[in-house]
Enzyme design. Structure first.
Site, mmCIF file in Angstrom:
data_model
loop_
_atom_site.group_PDB
_atom_site.id
_atom_site.type_symbol
_atom_site.label_atom_id
_atom_site.label_comp_id
_atom_site.label_asym_id
_atom_site.label_seq_id
_atom_site.Cartn_x
_atom_site.Cartn_y
_atom_site.Cartn_z
ATOM 1 N N ASN A 25 -5.082 -5.186 -2.397
ATOM 2 C CA ASN A 25 -5.982 -4.949 -0.804
ATOM 3 C C ASN A 25 -7.160 -4.097 -1.276
ATOM 4 O OD1 ASN A 25 -3.872 -5.973 -0.088
ATOM 5 N ND2 ASN A 25 -2.737 -4.279 1.290
ATOM 6 N N GLU B 55 0.740 -1.229 -0.229
ATOM 7 C CA GLU B 55 0.121 0.303 -0.194
ATOM 8 C C GLU B 55 1.127 1.171 0.178
ATOM 9 O OE1 GLU B 55 -2.895 -0.335 3.112
ATOM 10 O OE2 GLU B 55 -3.392 -1.818 2.707
HETATM 11 C C1 FCB Z 1 -4.289 -1.846 5.659
HETATM 12 C C2 FCB Z 1 -2.834 -2.495 6.212
HETATM 13 C C3 FCB Z 1 -3.127 -3.990 7.488
HETATM 14 C C4 FCB Z 1 -4.156 -3.093 8.602
HETATM 15 C C5 FCB Z 1 -5.832 -3.408 7.895
HETATM 16 C C6 FCB Z 1 -5.994 -2.969 8.625
HETATM 17 O O1 FCB Z 1 -4.218 -1.172 4.723
HETATM 18 O O2 FCB Z 1 -2.055 -2.899 5.175
HETATM 19 O O3 FCB Z 1 -1.760 -3.342 8.136
HETATM 20 O O4 FCB Z 1 -3.387 -2.299 9.211
HETATM 21 O O5 FCB Z 1 -5.031 -2.234 6.871
#
Ligand code: FCB
Length: 460
Positions: A303, A180
């Protein structure tokens, strides 16, 4: 305690398994700073998250990852726990400052040994290891030299990536550069919410470019040692919904999508930044940067948690939240995952996809030794159904990792937000699989039975 039959799978759950190609894995994820603890053990150097979390006022209740889930010391039993849940894959991240305390120069043999043994034990237990090199924890020594604002950090990252690819690349299934990068750039350098805590939009844009550059340089350096692992990157993404059909809302949705999704997808897969109207800052790009950034990747990690909601009016039109919001306040919107992937299929030549994170935080309570979390089961069901739709629509999806394997340190939100399949009682470090974990195990076992039956049918 409930008996397992009470977690029984529905017929439609079994249908979910059917939609994916053979070899599709169901697993779970975590990240170094969120679970390891042992912040200064065995020669680990400080990272920007140690500094940030120890700065008063930056995290809820001043909570830090000093101890977290104590996974650095409990890793063996944690892997056993993963095996007992039938997980087929585990995605973890490597703490750069544990393996190279200053982010350049000497390697730390004890830190390297930790990940080496972790990978071997996962393989022994038939759990696929998937690693990420950077889940937000830059060595503080590199931050002291300018961090991601300094172009040189990208070169330090490429060296680190090469070392890890050399040591672990023969056994990992995937090795991702960044987790990310949007969060590192925007939350860390524009909104001040995450480490290193700056508030400067133009700086954040330059940082995003250096992150992408570091990804490209790392792809090259890792390829030079020919690892068996598939190499790629993990991006956080959402579909964007305009609140109404008004031209303003539609334009806002396009802009949000361009900043959140296309800003990273386009350079990597098309070799250029989006030129969407409304994007205010563009980075300083040097000759050759875009070629590096668009080095071919073997897989793309996505993600997905919620959707982007675009309302340009004042006051804004609220999101419908028809399926509710989670404990973080994020709307549950499973169909956005399938929509996003099917859209990508139209706009890019997609490599194989792994969903590297998807999950929900619930206000879970441990009562009489168990945690009842039906909302989490519904959440996973909904997202797997949406993923199945994308798979049937021709997207090559290789795996799904639930976030997270266990409750952990949720960054600036501290320990109150519980995303895990496994409940963690922090004072005692007791792990208790939640009902969702039992359901997930049954789903995985059903999937395995199904593919065994299919194999027999094919051979017969
Ligand atoms: C994402 C992160 C992870 C966690 C989730 C809830 O953005 O990559 O580490 O904090 O959110």
């Amino acid at each position: 305690m409930k008996t397992f039959s009470q977690y029984a799978l529905s017929k439609s759950d079994l249908g979910l398994c059917d939609a994916f190609a053979d070899g599709f894995v169901l697993g779970a994820a975590a990240a170094a700073y969120q679970i390891e603890g042992s912040a200064s053990a065995d020669g680990r150097g400080p990272s920007i998250w140690d500094t940030f979390s120890h700065t008063p006022g930056k995290t809820v209740n001043g909570e830090t990852g000093d101890v977290a889930c104590d996974h650095y010391r409990r890793w063996k039993s944690d892997v056993d726990l993963m095996q007992s849940l039938a997980l087929e894959a585990y995605r973890f991240s490597i703490s750069w400052s544990r393996v190279q305390p200053s982010g350049s120069g000497a390697w730390n043999p004890m830190g390297l040994a930790f990940y080496d043994q972790l990978v071997d034990r996962l393989l022994e237990k038939s759990i696929q290891p998937h690693a990420t090199l950077y889940h937000w924890d830059l060595p503080q020594a590199l931050q002291d030299k300018g961090g991601w604002a300094n172009r040189d950090t990208a070169h330090r990252f490429a060296d680190y990536a090469e070392e890890i690819a050399t040591r672990l690349g023969d056994r990992l299934v995937t090795l991702a550069t960044h987790n990310e990068p949007y969060c590192t750039a925007t939350l860390g350098h524009e909104l001040g919410k995450f480490a290193p805590g700056f508030r400067d939009a133009a700086l954040a844009t330059q940082v995003s470019h250096h992150l992408l550059l570091s990804h490209g340089l790392a792809m090259k350096s890792m390829r030079s040692v020919s690892p068996k692992a598939a190499l790629g990157i993990v991006l956080n993404q959402s579909a964007a919904s305009p609140a109404t059909e008004s031209a303003e809302d539609v334009a806002l949705a396009r802009l949000l999508y361009a900043k959140f999704v296309r800003w990273y997808m386009d350079p990597i897969l098309l070799g250029r930044y989006p030129d969407e109207i409304g994007i205010q800052h563009y980075p300083d790009v040097q000759v050759g940067d875009m070629e590096l950034i668009s080095e071919p990747i073997d897989f793309l990690g996505i993600n997905y948690y919620t959707r982007l909601w675009a309302s340009a009016s004042t006051p804004p039109v609220p999101a419908p939240n028809a399926l509710g919001v989670n404990d973080m306040g994020w709307e549950t919107y499973p169909s956005g995952l399938g929509d996003l992937l099917l859209d990508h299929r139209e706009n890019y030549r997609l490599p194989p996809i792994y969903i590297c994170e998807n999950g929900m935080a619930c206000a879970d309570q441990l009562v009489d030794g168990s945690v009842s979390d039906p909302a989490r089961i519904e959440y996973v069901r909904g997202h797997l159904a949406s993923l199945a739709r994308a798979s049937q629509g021709g997207v090559d999806i290789r795996g799904y990792m639930y976030w997270s394997v266990m409750d952990n340190y949720e960054w600036d939100s501290g320990y109150a937000k519980r995303f895990g399949l496994v409940h963690v009682d922090y004072p005692t470090q007791t792990r208790t699989p939640k009902e969702s974990a039992h359901w997930y195990r049954e789903l995985i076992e059903a999937k395995q039975r199904l593919s065994a039956t299919q194999k027999i049918a094919v051979t017969a």
